[in-house]
Design a protein around this motif. Structure first.
Motif, PDB file in Angstrom:
ATOM      1  N   ALA A  15     -53.356 -32.647  33.580  1.00  0.00           N
ATOM      2  CA  ALA A  15     -54.795 -32.899  33.422  1.00  0.00           C
ATOM      3  C   ALA A  15     -55.616 -32.129  34.450  1.00  0.00           C
ATOM      4  O   ALA A  15     -56.637 -31.524  34.115  1.00  0.00           O
ATOM      5  N   ALA A  16     -55.179 -32.123  35.698  1.00  0.00           N
ATOM      6  CA  ALA A  16     -55.914 -31.415  36.748  1.00  0.00           C
ATOM      7  C   ALA A  16     -55.879 -29.902  36.520  1.00  0.00           C
ATOM      8  O   ALA A  16     -56.886 -29.215  36.715  1.00  0.00           O
ATOM      9  N   LEU A  17     -54.726 -29.389  36.099  1.00  0.00           N
ATOM     10  CA  LEU A  17     -54.637 -27.951  35.866  1.00  0.00           C
ATOM     11  C   LEU A  17     -55.470 -27.552  34.644  1.00  0.00           C
ATOM     12  O   LEU A  17     -56.106 -26.495  34.638  1.00  0.00           O
ATOM     13  N   ALA A  18     -55.507 -28.409  33.624  1.00  0.00           N
ATOM     14  CA  ALA A  18     -56.366 -28.144  32.464  1.00  0.00           C
ATOM     15  C   ALA A  18     -57.827 -28.104  32.890  1.00  0.00           C
ATOM     16  O   ALA A  18     -58.593 -27.248  32.419  1.00  0.00           O
ATOM     17  N   ASP A  19     -58.225 -29.008  33.765  1.00  0.00           N
ATOM     18  CA  ASP A  19     -59.608 -28.997  34.260  1.00  0.00           C
ATOM     19  C   ASP A  19     -59.928 -27.669  34.945  1.00  0.00           C
ATOM     20  O   ASP A  19     -60.990 -27.079  34.727  1.00  0.00           O
ATOM     21  N   PHE A  20     -59.007 -27.200  35.804  1.00  0.00           N
ATOM     22  CA  PHE A  20     -59.224 -25.936  36.500  1.00  0.00           C
ATOM     23  C   PHE A  20     -59.392 -24.792  35.499  1.00  0.00           C
ATOM     24  O   PHE A  20     -60.354 -24.027  35.556  1.00  0.00           O
ATOM     25  N   TRP A  21     -58.433 -24.652  34.579  1.00  0.00           N
ATOM     26  CA  TRP A  21     -58.457 -23.527  33.658  1.00  0.00           C
ATOM     27  C   TRP A  21     -59.614 -23.618  32.662  1.00  0.00           C
ATOM     28  O   TRP A  21     -60.166 -22.593  32.250  1.00  0.00           O
ATOM     29  N   ALA A  22     -59.995 -24.817  32.266  1.00  0.00           N
ATOM     30  CA  ALA A  22     -61.157 -24.959  31.390  1.00  0.00           C
ATOM     31  C   ALA A  22     -62.401 -24.425  32.098  1.00  0.00           C
ATOM     32  O   ALA A  22     -63.197 -23.684  31.512  1.00  0.00           O
ATOM     33  N   ALA A  23     -62.560 -24.784  33.358  1.00  0.00           N
ATOM     34  CA  ALA A  23     -63.710 -24.288  34.126  1.00  0.00           C
ATOM     35  C   ALA A  23     -63.600 -22.784  34.360  1.00  0.00           C
ATOM     36  O   ALA A  23     -64.585 -22.054  34.237  1.00  0.00           O
ATOM     37  N   GLY A 119     -64.133 -21.224  44.255  1.00  0.00           N
ATOM     38  CA  GLY A 119     -64.874 -22.474  44.273  1.00  0.00           C
ATOM     39  C   GLY A 119     -64.233 -23.551  43.399  1.00  0.00           C
ATOM     40  O   GLY A 119     -64.412 -24.742  43.631  1.00  0.00           O
ATOM     41  N   LEU A 120     -63.466 -23.109  42.394  1.00  0.00           N
ATOM     42  CA  LEU A 120     -62.765 -24.046  41.505  1.00  0.00           C
ATOM     43  C   LEU A 120     -61.396 -24.447  42.048  1.00  0.00           C
ATOM     44  O   LEU A 120     -60.777 -25.356  41.506  1.00  0.00           O
ATOM     45  N   GLY A 121     -60.924 -23.750  43.091  1.00  0.00           N
ATOM     46  CA  GLY A 121     -59.633 -24.098  43.683  1.00  0.00           C
ATOM     47  C   GLY A 121     -58.595 -22.993  43.680  1.00  0.00           C
ATOM     48  O   GLY A 121     -57.476 -23.186  44.142  1.00  0.00           O
ATOM     49  N   PRO A 142     -54.559 -23.643  41.329  1.00  0.00           N
ATOM     50  CA  PRO A 142     -54.258 -24.724  42.279  1.00  0.00           C
ATOM     51  C   PRO A 142     -52.778 -25.127  42.354  1.00  0.00           C
ATOM     52  O   PRO A 142     -52.369 -25.730  43.344  1.00  0.00           O
ATOM     53  N   GLU A 143     -51.971 -24.779  41.360  1.00  0.00           N
ATOM     54  CA  GLU A 143     -50.532 -25.088  41.413  1.00  0.00           C
ATOM     55  C   GLU A 143     -49.694 -23.879  41.779  1.00  0.00           C
ATOM     56  O   GLU A 143     -48.469 -23.919  41.738  1.00  0.00           O
ATOM     57  N   GLY A 144     -50.330 -22.750  42.129  1.00  0.00           N
ATOM     58  CA  GLY A 144     -49.596 -21.583  42.591  1.00  0.00           C
ATOM     59  C   GLY A 144     -49.249 -20.571  41.525  1.00  0.00           C
ATOM     60  O   GLY A 144     -48.566 -19.583  41.807  1.00  0.00           O
TER      61      GLY A 144
END
Length: 150
Positions: A15-23, A119-121, A142-144
Motif C-alpha cells: 500500500a505504501a509503495l503504491a502510494d509513492f508510485w501513484a504520486a 519530496g515523495l521519498g 522508498p523500498e530501494g
C-alpha cells in the motif's frame, strides 16, 4: 493480437509503495473496496484477507495503481490499461533490479522532476550526463528499487 499485461513489483509494504508510485507517475491508486464488500458478503474471503489503508478496504499484501485516462471496471476498481501491481513478499530486496522504470519529466525539466520525486521519498543514487545522448538520475524508491528520472 497483442496481449494485456501489468507490471508486478515485489514489496515489503504494497500500500505504501503504491502510494509513492501513484504520486510519482500521477496515476490513481485502485479502489477494490466494492469488490471486497461483495466477496466478504458472499463468504468467498474472510476478514483476514482484508486490510484498511487511507480509509479504504484493500486486499492484504496487495495494491495497484492505474493510469487515470485508462478504462477500469467500476465494480472491482481494476484498471483495464496501464497498471502496476504491488505485492508483499517475505524476503527483502537483494541486488540490483534487472528491470526498472524510466520516469520522464514534463516542462519543468529534470531538476524539478528529481526534486519532486525526492519530496515523495525517493533518493538519488548517481547522475548520468552523456551530453546529447541523454541526461538522467538513477534513483531509488522508498523500498530501494532503482529507477531513472530523465
Amino acid at each position: 493480437m497483442a496481449l494485456h499485461w501489468k507490471l508486478v513489483i515485489d514489496s515489503a509494504n504494497a500500500a505504501a509503495l503504491a502510494d509513492f508510485w501513484a504520486a510519482a507517475l500521477e496515476y490513481e491508486v485502485e479502489d477494490p473496496s466494492a469488490l471486497i464488500t461483495q466477496l466478504l458478503a458472499a463468504g468467498h474471503i474472510g476478514e483476514d484477507a482484508v486490510t484498511e489503508h487511507r480509509g479504504r478496504r484493500n486486499f492484504r499484501g496487495h495494491a495497484a495503481i492505474r493510469h487515470p485516462d485508462d478504462p477500469f471496471d467500476q465494480t472491482s476498481g481494476v484498471g483495464r490499461g496501464r497498471r502496476v501491481l504491488f505485492q508483499d513478499v517475505p524476503e527483502p530486496k537483494s541486488g540490483k533490479n534487472r528491470l526498472h522504470l524510466d520516469v520522464h519529466g514534463g516542462p519543468g525539466g529534470l531538476t524539478e522532476l528529481v526534486a519532486r520525486l525526492e519530496g515523495l521519498g525517493a533518493t538519488r543514487v548517481h547522475e548520468v550526463d552523456r551530453g546529447p545522448a541523454g541526461h538522467w538520475w538513477v534513483m531509488r524508491d522508498p523500498e530501494g528499487n532503482e529507477f531513472c528520472a530523465a
